[in-house]
Design a protein around this motif. Structure first.
Motif, PDB file in Angstrom:
ATOM      1  N   HIS A 105       1.634  17.158 -13.490  1.00 27.30           N
ATOM      2  CA  HIS A 105       2.945  16.119 -13.773  1.00 27.30           C
ATOM      3  C   HIS A 105       2.475  14.721 -13.134  1.00 27.30           C
ATOM      4  O   HIS A 105       3.434  14.011 -12.879  1.00 27.30           O
ATOM      5  CB  HIS A 105       4.157  16.678 -12.948  1.00 27.30           C
ATOM      6  CG  HIS A 105       4.488  18.156 -13.576  1.00 27.30           C
ATOM      7  ND1 HIS A 105       4.007  19.306 -12.870  1.00 27.30           N
ATOM      8  CD2 HIS A 105       5.292  18.388 -14.457  1.00 27.30           C
ATOM      9  CE1 HIS A 105       4.404  20.382 -13.664  1.00 27.30           C
ATOM     10  NE2 HIS A 105       5.340  20.005 -14.363  1.00 27.30           N
ATOM     11  N   GLY A 106       1.174  14.461 -13.214  1.00 33.84           N
ATOM     12  CA  GLY A 106       0.898  13.376 -12.837  1.00 33.84           C
ATOM     13  C   GLY A 106       0.430  11.927 -13.849  1.00 33.84           C
ATOM     14  O   GLY A 106      -0.203  11.283 -13.550  1.00 33.84           O
ATOM     15  N   ASP A 107       1.386  12.165 -14.929  1.00 33.48           N
ATOM     16  CA  ASP A 107       0.903  11.308 -16.094  1.00 33.48           C
ATOM     17  C   ASP A 107       1.091   9.963 -15.606  1.00 33.48           C
ATOM     18  O   ASP A 107       0.373   8.897 -15.998  1.00 33.48           O
ATOM     19  CB  ASP A 107       1.635  11.503 -17.104  1.00 33.48           C
ATOM     20  CG  ASP A 107       1.148  12.888 -17.861  1.00 33.48           C
ATOM     21  OD1 ASP A 107       0.043  13.136 -17.977  1.00 33.48           O
ATOM     22  OD2 ASP A 107       2.043  13.419 -18.643  1.00 33.48           O
ATOM     23  N   ARG A 108       2.390   9.466 -14.700  1.00 30.20           N
ATOM     24  CA  ARG A 108       2.539   8.308 -14.331  1.00 30.20           C
ATOM     25  C   ARG A 108       1.645   7.683 -13.453  1.00 30.20           C
ATOM     26  O   ARG A 108       1.043   6.437 -13.562  1.00 30.20           O
ATOM     27  CB  ARG A 108       4.150   8.240 -13.667  1.00 30.20           C
ATOM     28  CG  ARG A 108       4.482   6.923 -13.348  1.00 30.20           C
ATOM     29  CD  ARG A 108       4.474   5.784 -14.207  1.00 30.20           C
ATOM     30  NE  ARG A 108       5.496   6.148 -15.122  1.00 30.20           N
ATOM     31  CZ  ARG A 108       7.077   5.646 -15.289  1.00 30.20           C
ATOM     32  NH1 ARG A 108       7.222   4.695 -14.117  1.00 30.20           N
ATOM     33  NH2 ARG A 108       7.834   5.913 -16.070  1.00 30.20           N
ATOM     34  N   ASN A 109       1.094   8.609 -12.612  1.00 31.02           N
ATOM     35  CA  ASN A 109       0.101   8.163 -11.756  1.00 31.02           C
ATOM     36  C   ASN A 109      -1.225   7.851 -12.286  1.00 31.02           C
ATOM     37  O   ASN A 109      -2.184   6.808 -11.981  1.00 31.02           O
ATOM     38  CB  ASN A 109      -0.226   9.107 -10.603  1.00 31.02           C
ATOM     39  CG  ASN A 109       0.767   9.104  -9.403  1.00 31.02           C
ATOM     40  OD1 ASN A 109       1.358   7.920  -8.930  1.00 31.02           O
ATOM     41  ND2 ASN A 109       1.452  10.138  -9.196  1.00 31.02           N
ATOM     42  N   ALA A 110      -1.545   8.576 -13.379  1.00 29.37           N
ATOM     43  CA  ALA A 110      -2.607   8.278 -14.150  1.00 29.37           C
ATOM     44  C   ALA A 110      -2.653   6.847 -14.857  1.00 29.37           C
ATOM     45  O   ALA A 110      -3.556   6.235 -14.976  1.00 29.37           O
ATOM     46  CB  ALA A 110      -2.941   9.394 -15.226  1.00 29.37           C
ATOM     47  N   ALA A 111      -1.574   6.684 -15.244  1.00 24.96           N
ATOM     48  CA  ALA A 111      -1.146   5.351 -16.211  1.00 24.96           C
ATOM     49  C   ALA A 111      -1.427   4.112 -15.150  1.00 24.96           C
ATOM     50  O   ALA A 111      -2.039   3.159 -15.650  1.00 24.96           O
ATOM     51  CB  ALA A 111       0.211   5.472 -16.913  1.00 24.96           C
ATOM     52  N   LEU A 112      -0.712   4.208 -13.991  1.00 23.59           N
ATOM     53  CA  LEU A 112      -1.039   3.376 -12.913  1.00 23.59           C
ATOM     54  C   LEU A 112      -2.505   3.125 -12.732  1.00 23.59           C
ATOM     55  O   LEU A 112      -2.969   1.915 -12.537  1.00 23.59           O
ATOM     56  CB  LEU A 112      -0.434   3.612 -11.664  1.00 23.59           C
ATOM     57  CG  LEU A 112       1.225   3.640 -11.670  1.00 23.59           C
ATOM     58  CD1 LEU A 112       1.735   4.385 -10.434  1.00 23.59           C
ATOM     59  CD2 LEU A 112       1.784   2.326 -11.716  1.00 23.59           C
ATOM     60  N   ALA A 113      -3.416   4.160 -12.293  1.00 23.54           N
ATOM     61  CA  ALA A 113      -4.741   4.155 -12.314  1.00 23.54           C
ATOM     62  C   ALA A 113      -5.485   3.403 -13.232  1.00 23.54           C
ATOM     63  O   ALA A 113      -6.294   2.510 -12.904  1.00 23.54           O
ATOM     64  CB  ALA A 113      -5.231   5.514 -11.925  1.00 23.54           C
ATOM     65  N   HIS A 114      -5.218   3.890 -14.480  1.00 24.91           N
ATOM     66  CA  HIS A 114      -5.972   3.207 -15.770  1.00 24.91           C
ATOM     67  C   HIS A 114      -5.530   1.737 -15.885  1.00 24.91           C
ATOM     68  O   HIS A 114      -6.501   0.958 -16.172  1.00 24.91           O
ATOM     69  CB  HIS A 114      -5.621   3.982 -16.751  1.00 24.91           C
ATOM     70  CG  HIS A 114      -6.441   5.401 -16.884  1.00 24.91           C
ATOM     71  ND1 HIS A 114      -7.615   5.516 -17.352  1.00 24.91           N
ATOM     72  CD2 HIS A 114      -6.180   6.884 -17.049  1.00 24.91           C
ATOM     73  CE1 HIS A 114      -8.034   6.772 -17.205  1.00 24.91           C
ATOM     74  NE2 HIS A 114      -6.972   7.517 -17.121  1.00 24.91           N
ATOM     75  N   PRO A 163       0.542  -1.007   0.006  1.00 25.99           N
ATOM     76  CA  PRO A 163      -0.019  -0.080   0.047  1.00 25.99           C
ATOM     77  C   PRO A 163       0.992   1.217  -0.038  1.00 25.99           C
ATOM     78  O   PRO A 163       0.101   2.597  -0.078  1.00 25.99           O
ATOM     79  CB  PRO A 163      -0.530  -0.169   1.252  1.00 25.99           C
ATOM     80  CG  PRO A 163       0.145  -0.903   2.117  1.00 25.99           C
ATOM     81  CD  PRO A 163       0.797  -2.135   1.424  1.00 25.99           C
ATOM     82  N   PHE A 164       2.227   1.288  -0.106  1.00 26.08           N
ATOM     83  CA  PHE A 164       2.946   2.321   0.099  1.00 26.08           C
ATOM     84  C   PHE A 164       3.674   2.885  -1.138  1.00 26.08           C
ATOM     85  O   PHE A 164       4.086   3.781  -1.327  1.00 26.08           O
ATOM     86  CB  PHE A 164       3.950   2.057   1.181  1.00 26.08           C
ATOM     87  CG  PHE A 164       3.431   1.989   2.698  1.00 26.08           C
ATOM     88  CD1 PHE A 164       2.164   2.804   3.011  1.00 26.08           C
ATOM     89  CD2 PHE A 164       3.949   1.256   3.466  1.00 26.08           C
ATOM     90  CE1 PHE A 164       1.589   2.662   4.227  1.00 26.08           C
ATOM     91  CE2 PHE A 164       3.492   1.215   4.716  1.00 26.08           C
ATOM     92  CZ  PHE A 164       2.311   1.747   5.019  1.00 26.08           C
ATOM     93  N   ILE A 165       3.859   1.849  -2.126  1.00 28.24           N
ATOM     94  CA  ILE A 165       4.069   2.250  -3.601  1.00 28.24           C
ATOM     95  C   ILE A 165       2.879   2.956  -4.197  1.00 28.24           C
ATOM     96  O   ILE A 165       1.832   2.912  -3.564  1.00 28.24           O
ATOM     97  CB  ILE A 165       4.495   1.183  -4.313  1.00 28.24           C
ATOM     98  CG1 ILE A 165       3.536  -0.010  -4.593  1.00 28.24           C
ATOM     99  CG2 ILE A 165       6.075   0.524  -3.949  1.00 28.24           C
ATOM    100  CD1 ILE A 165       3.752  -0.994  -5.570  1.00 28.24           C
ATOM    101  N   ASN A 166       3.303   3.937  -5.241  1.00 29.80           N
ATOM    102  CA  ASN A 166       1.996   4.925  -5.671  1.00 29.80           C
ATOM    103  C   ASN A 166       0.938   3.874  -6.148  1.00 29.80           C
ATOM    104  O   ASN A 166      -0.307   4.086  -5.870  1.00 29.80           O
ATOM    105  CB  ASN A 166       2.337   5.683  -6.725  1.00 29.80           C
ATOM    106  CG  ASN A 166       3.444   6.706  -6.403  1.00 29.80           C
ATOM    107  OD1 ASN A 166       4.063   6.786  -5.164  1.00 29.80           O
ATOM    108  ND2 ASN A 166       3.654   7.744  -7.272  1.00 29.80           N
ATOM    109  N   ALA A 167       1.099   2.770  -6.851  1.00 33.29           N
ATOM    110  CA  ALA A 167      -0.166   2.123  -7.197  1.00 33.29           C
ATOM    111  C   ALA A 167      -0.870   1.700  -6.039  1.00 33.29           C
ATOM    112  O   ALA A 167      -2.064   1.562  -5.990  1.00 33.29           O
ATOM    113  CB  ALA A 167       0.435   0.804  -8.116  1.00 33.29           C
ATOM    114  N   GLY A 168      -0.179   1.061  -4.990  1.00 32.81           N
ATOM    115  CA  GLY A 168      -0.929   0.499  -3.866  1.00 32.81           C
ATOM    116  C   GLY A 168      -1.645   1.489  -3.270  1.00 32.81           C
ATOM    117  O   GLY A 168      -2.696   1.434  -2.689  1.00 32.81           O
ATOM    118  N   ALA A 169      -1.093   2.823  -2.994  1.00 29.25           N
ATOM    119  CA  ALA A 169      -1.694   3.948  -2.547  1.00 29.25           C
ATOM    120  C   ALA A 169      -3.173   4.399  -3.407  1.00 29.25           C
ATOM    121  O   ALA A 169      -3.957   4.760  -2.692  1.00 29.25           O
ATOM    122  CB  ALA A 169      -0.755   5.067  -2.109  1.00 29.25           C
ATOM    123  N   LEU A 170      -2.836   4.329  -4.485  1.00 29.11           N
ATOM    124  CA  LEU A 170      -4.127   4.565  -5.282  1.00 29.11           C
ATOM    125  C   LEU A 170      -5.094   3.607  -4.989  1.00 29.11           C
ATOM    126  O   LEU A 170      -6.300   4.120  -4.951  1.00 29.11           O
ATOM    127  CB  LEU A 170      -3.812   4.683  -6.721  1.00 29.11           C
ATOM    128  CG  LEU A 170      -2.723   5.992  -7.306  1.00 29.11           C
ATOM    129  CD1 LEU A 170      -2.272   5.561  -8.701  1.00 29.11           C
ATOM    130  CD2 LEU A 170      -3.535   7.156  -7.450  1.00 29.11           C
TER     131      LEU A 170
END
Length: 305
Positions: free
Chosen positions: A162-171, A112-119
C-alpha cells in the motif's frame, strides 16, 4: 527522582483510563488497523538508563515514524551539515504524505519527519552505510539493550503493498536528483525501518542520547552537542506532523509520533519518555499519548520552556 516519577505515571494512567475519546487506529496500513484504542503504555527513562513505566509499557508495537528520529541521528552523525542541503528544517503545514510542496520546492522536502524527508534521510544513510534499515535496527538494539528488537515482516509487507504514495514521492524527488538509491531498494529500506517492533521501555531508553546531548548509552559520543540540539529543535517544530504547534503548546517538549500510536519525548538533561496508544486523531497522533504527555509536563513542570 525515579521514585517521584512513578506516582506521576500511575496518576496519568488512571486519568487516561477515563478518557472518553481515544481516536482510531491507522486503517490505511492493514496490519495496524486491528489496534485497540484502549491499549496504553508509558515509560520514563533516566539518563543512567533506569526505566520504569505503567500499563503495557513492555509490550512491543509497530514504531512507524518514530524511527525517523534515529535514522536522522545516524545520517547527521556521518554526513554532518551537508545533510541539510538535501532536506529542510521547516514545519510543513501539510499532511505527512503530501506531494504538494515538493514541486514548488524542486524536490527538497520541508523537514526530515514528513515522509518525503524521511525518504531522503534513508537514501543518504543507505549511501553511507549500504544498509540503512540494518544500521538503524542495530543502533536501536544497542541503545535500548534489547538485542531481540527486530523488523515485523508482515507490517513491512503490508506497507509495501500500500506504498504507492511513498513511491510517488521517491520518484518525484529522484527526478530532481535528490534521491540516488534505486527507488525499489529505497522503499524496501524505508518500509523495513518503519516496521521495527519495540516497546515503550525500549524506545524511552534508546532516545536517551538526545537527553544526554548526543552521548550514547555506552558513554561514546554519537552527535556533537550542537547536532543533538538541532534534532531536538526539529522534533519540537516538526515531529508531530501538521499538529506540531499544538503539541508544543500542550506538551512543551521535543517529540516524535508515529501512526502505530507511539510518541517519544525528550527532557534535555533529565529524562526521555515514550507513550503508546494506537487510537489516532485526524492528524495521525495518538489521542491518549498526547493527553498523557500533556499531563506529565503539567504535573511535573518539566518542559523546555
Amino acid at each position: 527522582m525515579m521514585h517521584s516519577f512513578l506516582p506521576v505515571l500511575e496518576r496519568i494512567a488512571e486519568e487516561i483510563e477515563g478518557l472518553a475519546v481515544r481516536g482510531r487506529p491507522a486503517d490505511y496500513i492493514p496490519a495496524l488497523a486491528a489496534g485497540d484504542p484502549r491499549s496504553f503504555g508509558m515509560a520514563v527513562a533516566e539518563l543512567d538508563g533506569a526505566v520504569y513505566g505503567v500499563g503495557e509499557w513492555q509490550r512491543p508495537f509497530s514504531t512507524q515514524s518514530v524511527t525517523k528520529v534515529f535514522g536522522l541521528a545516524l545520517a547527521l552523525a556521518r554526513e554532518g551539515d551537508a545533510l541539510w542541503e538535501h532536506v529542510g528544517r521547516e514545519p510543513s503545514g501539510n499532511p505527512f504524505n503530501s506531494l504538494v510542496q515538493l514541486e514548488y520546492e524542486r524536490g527538497v522536502p520541508r523537514n526530515p519527519f514528513i515522509n518525503a524527508g524521511a525518504l531522503v534521510v534513508t537514501d543518504r544513510l543507505h549511501r553511507l552505510t549500504g544498509d540503512a534499515s540494518g544500521s538503524l535496527r542495530d543502533f536501536l538494539r544497542a541503545e535500548s539493550g534489547n538485542h531481540d528488537l527486530d523488523f515485523d515482516r508482515d507490517v513491512a509487507a503490508s506497507e509495501g503493498e500500500h506504498g504507492d504514495r511513498n513511491a510517488a514521492l521517491a520518484h518525484f524527488m529522484a527526478s530532481y536528483g535528490n534521491i540516488t538509491t534505486p527507488v525499489p531498494t529505497l522503499l524496501r529500506e524505508y518500509f523495513r525501518q518503519c516496521s521495527v517492533e519495540a516497546s515503550c521501555a525500549d524506545l524511552a531508553v534508546a532516545t536517551g542520547f538526545l537527553a544526554r546531548h548526543g552521548v550514547r548509552a555506552d558513554g561514546s559520543r554519537l552527535l556533537t552537542r550542537s547536532q543533538a540540539k538541532q534534532i531536538n529543535a526539529v522534533m519540537l517544530t516538526c515531529g508531530t506532523y501538521d499538529a506540531a504547534g499544538d503539541f508544543a503548546y500542550r506538551v512543551g517538549l521535543p517529540g516524535k509520533s508515529g501512526v502505530g500510536g507511539a510518541i517519544i519525548a525528550v527532557v534535555p538533561g533529565r529524562c526521555t519518555l515514550c507513550v503508546w496508544s494506537p487510537g489516532l486523531d485526524e492528524r495521525g497522533n495518538s489521542v491518549a499519548g498526547v493527553a498523557a504527555l500533556d499531563r506529565f509536563t503539567t504535573i511535573t513542570g518539566l518542559s523546555v520552556f
